[in-house]
Design an enzyme around this catalytic site. Sequence first.
Site: not given
Length: 211
Positions: A6, A100
């Site tokens: 990613d 997150e």
Amino acid sequence: TVQGFDISSYQPSVNFAGAYSAGARFVIIKATEGTSYTNPSFSSQYNGATTATGNYFIRGGYHFAHPGETTGAAQADYFIAHGGGWSGDGITLPGMLDLESEGSNPACWGLSAASMVAWIKAFSDRYHAVTGRYPMLYTNPSWWSSCTGNSNAFVNTNPLVLANRYASAPGTIPGGWPYQTIWQNSDAYAYGGSNNFINGSIDNLKKLATG
């Protein structure tokens, strides 16, 4: 397992051909954050992943959630409008919602566990209503436990992308998911960004793309 990675704007120029030759077959690219940020490199990265020297990656976008700022539905709409949608072309992954903490923001963005679960559900439901797919959820066990109360509300709908870096195995699976769909095991992939593995074979990856 199948290799993937990613990337975000921190990797504006990626050697996709090299990554493909090294065995990578999927890439997840940051598209948006909150309702005010778009990755300026997203289009070139997405197109590069699609046309890498005649070899294509199965690819998709991800959205970095700011749950304390605007609604889940609003952020899903923003994500979809800026490259995060899904199509049934066989090479597009469902979008990924990155959950997150960030910098100086409160660890759980100022939300209670119940409010966080409701926010994630609002994002997920809007994404599903527009695209026909539920988004993948990226998180780590500590954040999920602290910020959602280790909710199991998404087990039957949303694939889990588990962050557990520099470990020899995926480790603890939060939220009642029986397994992770993708495991992010480092933030130092040789061709940029973070290292990921699909849980299964290339057929599992293709199934994730096609739904």
